[in-house]
Design a protein around this motif. Structure first.
Motif, PDB file in Angstrom:
ATOM      1  N   SER A  23       1.717  -9.849  24.505  1.00 21.02           N
ATOM      2  CA  SER A  23       2.994  -9.840  23.791  1.00 21.02           C
ATOM      3  C   SER A  23       3.196 -11.139  23.030  1.00 21.02           C
ATOM      4  O   SER A  23       2.666 -12.185  23.413  1.00 21.02           O
ATOM      5  N   ARG A  83       1.887  -2.966  15.971  1.00 16.95           N
ATOM      6  CA  ARG A  83       3.103  -3.404  16.657  1.00 16.95           C
ATOM      7  C   ARG A  83       4.077  -2.238  16.836  1.00 16.95           C
ATOM      8  O   ARG A  83       4.321  -1.474  15.906  1.00 16.95           O
ATOM      9  N   THR A  84       4.617  -2.116  18.051  1.00 17.96           N
ATOM     10  CA  THR A  84       5.730  -1.217  18.317  1.00 17.96           C
ATOM     11  C   THR A  84       6.799  -2.044  19.031  1.00 17.96           C
ATOM     12  O   THR A  84       6.624  -3.239  19.269  1.00 17.96           O
ATOM     13  N   ASN A  85       7.901  -1.399  19.371  1.00 20.61           N
ATOM     14  CA  ASN A  85       8.975  -2.140  20.051  1.00 20.61           C
ATOM     15  C   ASN A  85       8.537  -2.649  21.420  1.00 20.61           C
ATOM     16  O   ASN A  85       9.040  -3.659  21.914  1.00 20.61           O
ATOM     17  N   ARG A  86       7.578  -1.958  22.060  1.00 23.43           N
ATOM     18  CA  ARG A  86       7.195  -2.315  23.422  1.00 23.43           C
ATOM     19  C   ARG A  86       5.763  -2.817  23.551  1.00 23.43           C
ATOM     20  O   ARG A  86       5.435  -3.498  24.512  1.00 23.43           O
ATOM     21  N   HIS A  87       4.913  -2.459  22.620  1.00 23.84           N
ATOM     22  CA  HIS A  87       3.503  -2.755  22.804  1.00 23.84           C
ATOM     23  C   HIS A  87       2.905  -3.451  21.589  1.00 23.84           C
ATOM     24  O   HIS A  87       3.345  -3.248  20.464  1.00 23.84           O
ATOM     25  N   THR A 119      -1.027  -3.959  20.235  1.00 27.00           N
ATOM     26  CA  THR A 119      -2.435  -3.645  20.427  1.00 27.00           C
ATOM     27  C   THR A 119      -3.230  -4.129  19.227  1.00 27.00           C
ATOM     28  O   THR A 119      -2.704  -4.252  18.113  1.00 27.00           O
ATOM     29  N   GLN A 171       9.501 -17.328  19.299  1.00 25.87           N
ATOM     30  CA  GLN A 171       8.862 -16.077  18.899  1.00 25.87           C
ATOM     31  C   GLN A 171       8.821 -15.922  17.381  1.00 25.87           C
ATOM     32  O   GLN A 171       7.799 -15.470  16.847  1.00 25.87           O
ATOM     33  N   SER A 184       6.139 -12.645  22.664  1.00 24.07           N
ATOM     34  CA  SER A 184       7.091 -13.501  23.365  1.00 24.07           C
ATOM     35  C   SER A 184       6.410 -14.290  24.478  1.00 24.07           C
ATOM     36  O   SER A 184       6.673 -15.489  24.648  1.00 24.07           O
TER      37      SER A 184
END
Length: 309
Positions: A18, A51-55, A57, A30, A20
């Motif tokens: 992540s 990029r997504t809100n949670r992941h 990759t 960040q 953050s």
């Protein structure tokens, strides 16, 4: 753009998963670390992350870039250590992979001695009879047996270990001792799952004669320790390295079967990725291991020459 700081941030994002967490780790906000990556992607002309809100990759381009970025940072860290003392050079983590049988017996004392010699080193030992992907798993050095054909690896042949047949005294008392390889057809056979011979056991006689004996496998496992326990428990005849058998033979928990006949020996190699700088800790480990195995009498025909993969 500070390329070194950006590379460091990029690698930490990949390792921590992540933005953050990476920002906290490297001491940035960040938004600052996100700006670094946007600048790097603009400079390279490719997208490194999905990029997504949670992941977060890696893209294919990002995964390829990560391999080279890590190598650059490792080389820089090694360069910094070379101007310090040996303790600095022999620090950090050393990830080692080895077969279960050899690793838990023949190699175990060397692991302990090496750690005691270099206390600042974090020694991460993984024992498995499966061939781990040295490059993908970020293994610094792996000890492997048999033939190796992987162009991504540097291969150093350490020597050759002998293999032999054995069984427990109890089993041989019940089933009788084989006098000739052909007698093995009447015996239960314990086999390692990676043994390529399958149901055929090729043996070499005292005069160099070669025979192929069909055997009846009644116990199969991919774990050398479990195979050893099955032999001691009297479940049948099996093939293992002589050096692994040695303590069990001395304790009379196992006996040689057909001692005049042998199985083709195993080559022992140390392998490491060819696309990385070879740190001092890896070189010290491999050199020390080669010397240790020779002094321990583990090899039938010691040979420390380098060979191509």
């Amino acid at each position: 753009m500070d390329r070194l700081a950006t590379l460091t941030s990029f690698v930490r994002i990949c390792e921590l998963g992540s933005f953050s967490a990476a920002a906290h780790d490297v001491g940035l906000s960040q938004p600052s670390i996100s700006q670094q990556i946007r600048g790097l992607e603009a400079y390279l002309g490719v997208r490194l992350f999905n990029r997504t809100n949670r992941h977060v990759t890696l893209t294919d381009a990002g995964a390829n870039y990560l391999e080279h970025a890590r190598d650059i940072l490792e080389r820089l860290n090694e360069a910094d250590r070379t101007v310090g003392d040996l303790n600095q050079a022999m620090s950090g983590q050393l990830a080692v992979s080895a077969p279960i049988g050899l690793g838990s017996t023949v190699l175990a004392n060397f692991f302990m001695e090496f750690k005691q010699t270099y206390p600042a080193l974090v020694l991460d030992i993984s024992l498995s009879d499966n061939f781990v992907d040295v490059v993908a798993e970020r293994v610094d050095v792996a000890i492997r047996l048999g033939t190796i054909s992987d162009e991504r690896l540097v291969v150093r042949r350490l020597g050759i270990v002998e293999r032999c047949l054995a069984a427990s005294p109890d089993y041989l008392a019940r089933k009788g001792k084989p006098r000739h390889p052909s007698d093995l057809t009447e015996h239960e056979y314990i086999v390692h799952s990676q043994q390529v011979a399958g149901a055929i056991l090729p043996l070499i006689g005292p005069m160099g004669e070669r025979v192929e004996v069909p055997v009846r496998s009644t116990f199969r496992t991919d774990n050398a320790l479990l195979m050893r326990e099955a032999l001691v428990a009297g479940l049948g005849v099996g093939l293992m390295h002589k050096k692994v058998f040695a303590p069990l033979l001395a304790e009379q928990r196992l006996e040689y079967v057909l001692p005049g006949w042998s199985y083709a020996p195993h080559q022992v190699h140390a392998v490491y990725p060819s696309n990385r700088y070879i740190p001092l800790k890896v070189r010290r480990f491999v050199d020390g291991l080669a010397a240790y195995l020779r002094e321990a009498g583990a090899f039938a025909n010691p040979d420390g020459e380098h060979q191509p993969a």
